[in-house]
Write an enzyme that holds these catalytic residues in place. Sequence first.
Site, PDB file in Angstrom:
ATOM      1  N   GLU A 143      43.062  86.792   5.105  1.00 47.26           N
ATOM      2  CA  GLU A 143      44.094  85.975   4.468  1.00 47.26           C
ATOM      3  C   GLU A 143      45.069  85.479   5.528  1.00 47.26           C
ATOM      4  OE1 GLU A 143      44.654  86.932   0.006  1.00 47.26           O
ATOM      5  OE2 GLU A 143      45.919  88.267   1.153  1.00 47.26           O
ATOM      6  N   GLY A 159      50.169  81.647  -0.898  1.00 48.81           N
ATOM      7  CA  GLY A 159      51.208  81.159  -1.802  1.00 48.81           C
ATOM      8  C   GLY A 159      51.831  79.842  -1.373  1.00 48.81           C
ATOM      9  N   GLU A 195      52.226  90.692   2.417  1.00 49.42           N
ATOM     10  CA  GLU A 195      53.564  90.884   1.831  1.00 49.42           C
ATOM     11  C   GLU A 195      54.030  92.314   2.044  1.00 49.42           C
ATOM     12  OE1 GLU A 195      52.600  89.279  -2.002  1.00 49.42           O
ATOM     13  OE2 GLU A 195      52.437  87.300  -1.089  1.00 49.42           O
ATOM     14  N   HIS A 242      48.196  94.196   2.579  1.00 45.70           N
ATOM     15  CA  HIS A 242      48.488  92.806   2.224  1.00 45.70           C
ATOM     16  C   HIS A 242      49.672  92.321   3.066  1.00 45.70           C
ATOM     17  CE1 HIS A 242      49.846  89.313  -0.034  1.00 45.70           C
ATOM     18  NE2 HIS A 242      48.619  89.257  -0.527  1.00 45.70           N
ATOM     19  N   GLY A 282      45.609  84.881  -5.541  1.00 40.39           N
ATOM     20  CA  GLY A 282      46.948  85.265  -5.996  1.00 40.39           C
ATOM     21  C   GLY A 282      47.381  84.420  -7.183  1.00 40.39           C
ATOM     22  N   GLY A 283      48.214  83.434  -6.910  1.00 39.29           N
ATOM     23  CA  GLY A 283      48.806  82.599  -7.960  1.00 39.29           C
ATOM     24  C   GLY A 283      47.814  82.093  -9.002  1.00 39.29           C
ATOM     25  N   SER A 292      45.691  80.554  -1.187  1.00 39.17           N
ATOM     26  CA  SER A 292      45.652  79.295  -1.938  1.00 39.17           C
ATOM     27  C   SER A 292      44.252  78.909  -2.431  1.00 39.17           C
ATOM     28  CB  SER A 292      46.284  78.153  -1.121  1.00 39.17           C
ATOM     29  OG  SER A 292      47.650  78.453  -0.847  1.00 39.17           O
ATOM     30  N   ASN A 321      44.829  88.963  -7.473  1.00 35.71           N
ATOM     31  CA  ASN A 321      45.966  89.796  -7.065  1.00 35.71           C
ATOM     32  C   ASN A 321      47.183  89.313  -7.858  1.00 35.71           C
ATOM     33  OD1 ASN A 321      48.073  91.100  -5.802  1.00 35.71           O
ATOM     34  ND2 ASN A 321      47.889  89.968  -3.870  1.00 35.71           N
ATOM     35  N   TRP A 322      47.545  90.093  -8.840  1.00 31.49           N
ATOM     36  CA  TRP A 322      48.646  89.655  -9.718  1.00 31.49           C
ATOM     37  C   TRP A 322      50.026  89.779  -9.083  1.00 31.49           C
ATOM     38  CZ3 TRP A 322      47.490  92.014 -15.250  1.00 31.49           C
ATOM     39  CH2 TRP A 322      46.430  91.294 -15.830  1.00 31.49           C
ATOM     40  N   LYS A 323      50.107  90.493  -7.977  1.00 37.28           N
ATOM     41  CA  LYS A 323      51.414  90.747  -7.339  1.00 37.28           C
ATOM     42  C   LYS A 323      52.366  91.361  -8.367  1.00 37.28           C
ATOM     43  CE  LYS A 323      50.257  87.169  -4.122  1.00 37.28           C
ATOM     44  NZ  LYS A 323      50.663  86.323  -3.026  1.00 37.28           N
TER      45      LYS A 323
HETATM   46  P1  PGA Z   1      47.662  82.935  -3.192  1.00 37.21           P
HETATM   47  O1  PGA Z   1      47.812  84.481  -2.766  1.00 37.21           O
HETATM   48  O2  PGA Z   1      46.286  82.767  -3.786  1.00 37.21           O
HETATM   49  O3  PGA Z   1      48.754  82.727  -4.201  1.00 37.21           O
HETATM   50  O4  PGA Z   1      47.833  82.126  -1.965  1.00 37.21           O
HETATM   51  C1  PGA Z   1      46.746  85.187  -2.185  1.00 37.21           C
HETATM   52  C2  PGA Z   1      47.144  86.618  -1.966  1.00 37.21           C
HETATM   53  O5  PGA Z   1      48.335  86.896  -1.757  1.00 37.21           O
HETATM   54  O6  PGA Z   1      46.292  87.515  -1.992  1.00 37.21           O
END
Ligand code: PGA
Length: 246
Positions: A164, A170, A96, A94, A231-232, A210, A9-11
């Site tokens: 999640e 994150g 966010e 998600h 994500g990251g 994470s 997930n590149w956000k």
């Molecule tokens: P993260 O994000 O791996 O940076 O914790 C996961 C996500 O938001 O899907």
Amino acid sequence: MRKSLIAGNWKMYKTTKEARDYIHELRNADWDVDREVAVLAPFTCLTVFHEAREWSRVQYGAQNMSWEKEGAFTGEISPLMLLELGCKYVLVGHSERRQVMGESEEMINSKIKRALECGLVPIFCVGETLEEREKGQAEKRVAEQIRLGLQGVSSGHDLVVAYEPVWAIGTGLNAKATDAQEMCSFIRQALGRMYDQKWAGLVRILYGGSVKPDNAGEFMSQDDIDGALVGGASLDPAVFRSIVNY
Ligand code: PGA
């Protein structure tokens, strides 16, 4: 047999140029045929994945979509536009989007229904906050998200659920693999009760929060965890590649 899925997930990261470089970096990456790799990219990068589809093994999708197919919805993107660019997946719900953009359970439900109707595979995100976990309400919260998100959805569709926990996203604080397994098994049982065991056994359930190269293998070895939403650690192709080859 559920095919595992590692989805990045590149956000809100990467320009089209950066996306192009990234896909080329992964061009020669090798991974088992029983593993599917996908990137959920910003809308503007989807065309890059579409152009590379003849040679790239990376599946792709969007991080959001409208629940409407078209209309006067300034700034929104239709599922039909995603399909035109060859998207397979769309992330829905998600945390966010729930927390920062104020998406409600009702909106999430409408998006899941529309995605399925149009032939996109929703990656439906659920997860509790730290406060809910500390109060012992994690399962209750996740069960509620599943129930409301899937209201009016029939079984049999290709659906992915991503567990999640909000406190793990994150933050570098990943859930313990055994706790994540417990929740993913709980989700599968909930689906089995709402629908049927057979379909519940086919739905892929991912863990996200994470995920890194050094913990991916432990998550993936759990019975009810069929993949990861990253994500990251998906932003650097070399790091993502080592997660894919956990
Ligand atoms: P993260 O994000 O791996 O940076 O914790 C996961 C996500 O938001 O899907």
